[in-house]
Design a protein around this motif. Structure first.
Motif, PDB file in Angstrom:
ATOM      1  N   GLU A 126      41.311   9.303   0.457  1.00 24.03           N
ATOM      2  CA  GLU A 126      40.414   9.950  -0.508  1.00 24.03           C
ATOM      3  C   GLU A 126      39.032   9.312  -0.460  1.00 24.03           C
ATOM      4  O   GLU A 126      37.998  10.003  -0.443  1.00 24.03           O
ATOM      5  CB  GLU A 126      40.997   9.837  -1.920  1.00 24.03           C
ATOM      6  N   ALA A 127      39.007   7.969  -0.382  1.00 21.99           N
ATOM      7  CA  ALA A 127      37.727   7.259  -0.315  1.00 21.99           C
ATOM      8  C   ALA A 127      37.016   7.521   1.012  1.00 21.99           C
ATOM      9  O   ALA A 127      35.784   7.640   1.057  1.00 21.99           O
ATOM     10  CB  ALA A 127      37.952   5.763  -0.512  1.00 21.99           C
ATOM     11  N   VAL A 128      37.793   7.615   2.088  1.00 24.39           N
ATOM     12  CA  VAL A 128      37.188   7.877   3.392  1.00 24.39           C
ATOM     13  C   VAL A 128      36.530   9.253   3.407  1.00 24.39           C
ATOM     14  O   VAL A 128      35.385   9.411   3.850  1.00 24.39           O
ATOM     15  CB  VAL A 128      38.230   7.781   4.521  1.00 24.39           C
ATOM     16  N   GLY A 136      37.723  15.146   9.784  1.00 20.53           N
ATOM     17  CA  GLY A 136      38.825  16.099   9.810  1.00 20.53           C
ATOM     18  C   GLY A 136      39.947  15.721   8.856  1.00 20.53           C
ATOM     19  O   GLY A 136      40.064  14.567   8.416  1.00 20.53           O
ATOM     20  N   ALA A 137      40.814  16.677   8.582  1.00 21.25           N
ATOM     21  CA  ALA A 137      41.830  16.505   7.544  1.00 21.25           C
ATOM     22  C   ALA A 137      43.134  15.902   8.043  1.00 21.25           C
ATOM     23  O   ALA A 137      44.017  15.586   7.248  1.00 21.25           O
ATOM     24  CB  ALA A 137      42.124  17.864   6.902  1.00 21.25           C
ATOM     25  N   SER A 243      28.865   7.039   8.905  1.00 20.97           N
ATOM     26  CA  SER A 243      29.537   5.862   9.461  1.00 20.97           C
ATOM     27  C   SER A 243      30.194   6.222  10.789  1.00 20.97           C
ATOM     28  O   SER A 243      30.491   7.395  11.053  1.00 20.97           O
ATOM     29  CB  SER A 243      30.622   5.345   8.502  1.00 20.97           C
ATOM     30  N   MET A 244      30.425   5.205  11.599  1.00 24.08           N
ATOM     31  CA  MET A 244      31.210   5.410  12.815  1.00 24.08           C
ATOM     32  C   MET A 244      32.673   5.609  12.445  1.00 24.08           C
ATOM     33  O   MET A 244      33.169   5.001  11.484  1.00 24.08           O
ATOM     34  CB  MET A 244      31.061   4.199  13.747  1.00 24.08           C
ATOM     35  N   VAL A 245      33.352   6.447  13.214  1.00 19.96           N
ATOM     36  CA  VAL A 245      34.777   6.701  12.993  1.00 19.96           C
ATOM     37  C   VAL A 245      35.498   6.621  14.334  1.00 19.96           C
ATOM     38  O   VAL A 245      34.946   6.971  15.383  1.00 19.96           O
ATOM     39  CB  VAL A 245      35.036   8.065  12.329  1.00 19.96           C
ATOM     40  N   LEU A 290      38.162  14.778  15.180  1.00 24.97           N
ATOM     41  CA  LEU A 290      37.513  13.821  14.279  1.00 24.97           C
ATOM     42  C   LEU A 290      36.570  14.519  13.311  1.00 24.97           C
ATOM     43  O   LEU A 290      36.591  14.251  12.096  1.00 24.97           O
ATOM     44  CB  LEU A 290      36.724  12.793  15.100  1.00 24.97           C
ATOM     45  N   LEU A 291      35.737  15.402  13.841  1.00 25.90           N
ATOM     46  CA  LEU A 291      34.648  16.011  13.066  1.00 25.90           C
ATOM     47  C   LEU A 291      34.612  17.509  13.377  1.00 25.90           C
ATOM     48  O   LEU A 291      33.881  17.959  14.263  1.00 25.90           O
ATOM     49  CB  LEU A 291      33.312  15.357  13.441  1.00 25.90           C
TER      50      LEU A 291
END
Length: 372
Positions: A126-128, A136-137, A243-245, A290-291
């Protein structure tokens, strides 16, 4: 061109991040330095990488890599500020933090962080999602380190070159392939090149993936080989990715202007650095997982580079036994940019015969003779 009877106190072979920064640190000691580059300075692996100022999974590396990484991470902000002040070129040391998603070895990562006092912590999904809205989910767990930066490596290389060009005791020779070493007895006294001979009191090999081939000419086995990596680049809004993921070995890196880098592959295919359609499709699939919003963005660029692969990713830094005057600063594998400041400082300390910043023993070249 190399002039007849050219000589220097230090000849540096290779002008990537390790060569440029080694040359800069040695020149700041007052030494006469010549850098010799087979192509254009800063155009190989140092340019091609993503620029994350951390090993991708730092807890999976030895303490030898960790020691170099921690010193370099602390040094990068001041390096960026000094280069900007000297040259007007901003390397963009950009602190965004890094989220690792769905790790199988999360417990090991957190234990490593406790051991080395690094600010790595678990966070709720949730915080991320609140912090990184385009994520992505399909992810279930995350850890986050807030102080991880990325640097815009092409600009860092431009700034290093510009800084070197301002120094009267430095010379950069490009489009010049080193073809062998000049030797007098057991001592290396320079290099042979496509532009002629160049003598040097000391010779430093910072030739990345080509370093093993160079040492083979001396009958020495240096286990450094090319490992291909491919990346892609998107352009988004400046605030698209805060941020980087990273997940499943792939990462997305935001630049300050909205460019998003996604990488990378790891391929053992020799010196082939031609981008491939298969890699492009694989990188796009990772990017969209990811995105997902990147599916609406255009791939601006797709490229490949050759990392200097070495056993366990531990670089070779120091003097070569049996070849007096020959030094190595190579074999950094996936972490050349991350480890460069500490590696070049360690090399400089050793060459100047002063107390090194860290124990040099793990990096000491132990080279065997090549089999016939």
């Amino acid at each position: 061109m190399i002039r007849e009877c050219d000589s220097a106190e230090v000849v540096v072979i290779g002008a990537g991040i390790l060569g440029l920064l080694s040359g800069l640190m040695l020149a700041r000691e007052g030494l006469q330095v010549v850098l010799v580059e087979q192509g254009k300075a800063g155009s190989e692996a140092s340019w091609a990488g993503g620029g994350i100022v951390s090993p991708l999974y730092p807890w999976r590396y030895s303490t030898a890599v960790t020691a170099l990484a921690h010193w370099s991470q602390d040094f990068y902000p001041q390096l960026g500020e000094r280069l900007l002040a000297e040259t007007g070129i901003d390397p963009q040391v950009h602190v965004t933090g890094l989220y690792w998603l769905d790790l199988e070895d999360e417990a090991e990562a957190l234990a490593w962080a406790r051991k080395f006092d690094r600010p790595l912590r678990p966070v709720s999904m949730e915080a991320v999602h609140a912090a990184v809205p385009p994520l992505g989910a399909g992810f279930s767990s995350a850890i986050f380190m807030a102080n991880v930066a990325n640097v815009r490596n092409p600009r860092l290389l431009q700034a290093l070159r510009a800084s070197l060009e301002r120094m009267p005791n430095v010379r950069l020779i490009e489009q010049c392939e080193v073809t062998g070493f000049l030797r007098e007895g057991e001592r290396i006294v320079g290099v042979e090149s496509s532009q002629g001979a160049l003598r040097g009191e000391n010779v430093v090999v910072t030739a990345g993936a080509w370093s093993g081939n160079l040492l083979a000419g001396l009958g020495l086995e240096l286990p450094v080989k090319p490992m291909k990596g491919q990346m892609i680049l998107f352009k988004c809004a400046e605030d698209f990715l805060p941020s980087m993921v990273m997940a499943k070995g792939r990462y997305a890196i935001p630049r300050r202007d909205g460019h998003i880098l996604v990488g990378s592959t790891l391929e053992d295919v020799g010196f082939d650095k031609v981008p491939t359609e298969d890699a492009l499709e694989s990188l796009q699939a990772s990017a969209y997982e990811l995105l997902p919003a990147l599916q609406e963005a255009t791939v601006l660029k797709h490229w490949a580079g050759l990392r200097p692969g070495s056993p366990d990713g531990i670089p070779y830094i120091g003097a070569v036994a049996g070849a007096e005057g020959l030094w190595l600063n190579c074999g950094h594998f996936r972490n050349g940019l991350v480890l460069a400041p500490a590696s070049c400082r360690l090399l400089t300390d050793l060459m100047q015969k002063r107390e090194p910043l860290i124990d040099p023993e793990p990096y000491r070249p132990r080279l065997s003779a090549r089999s016939a």
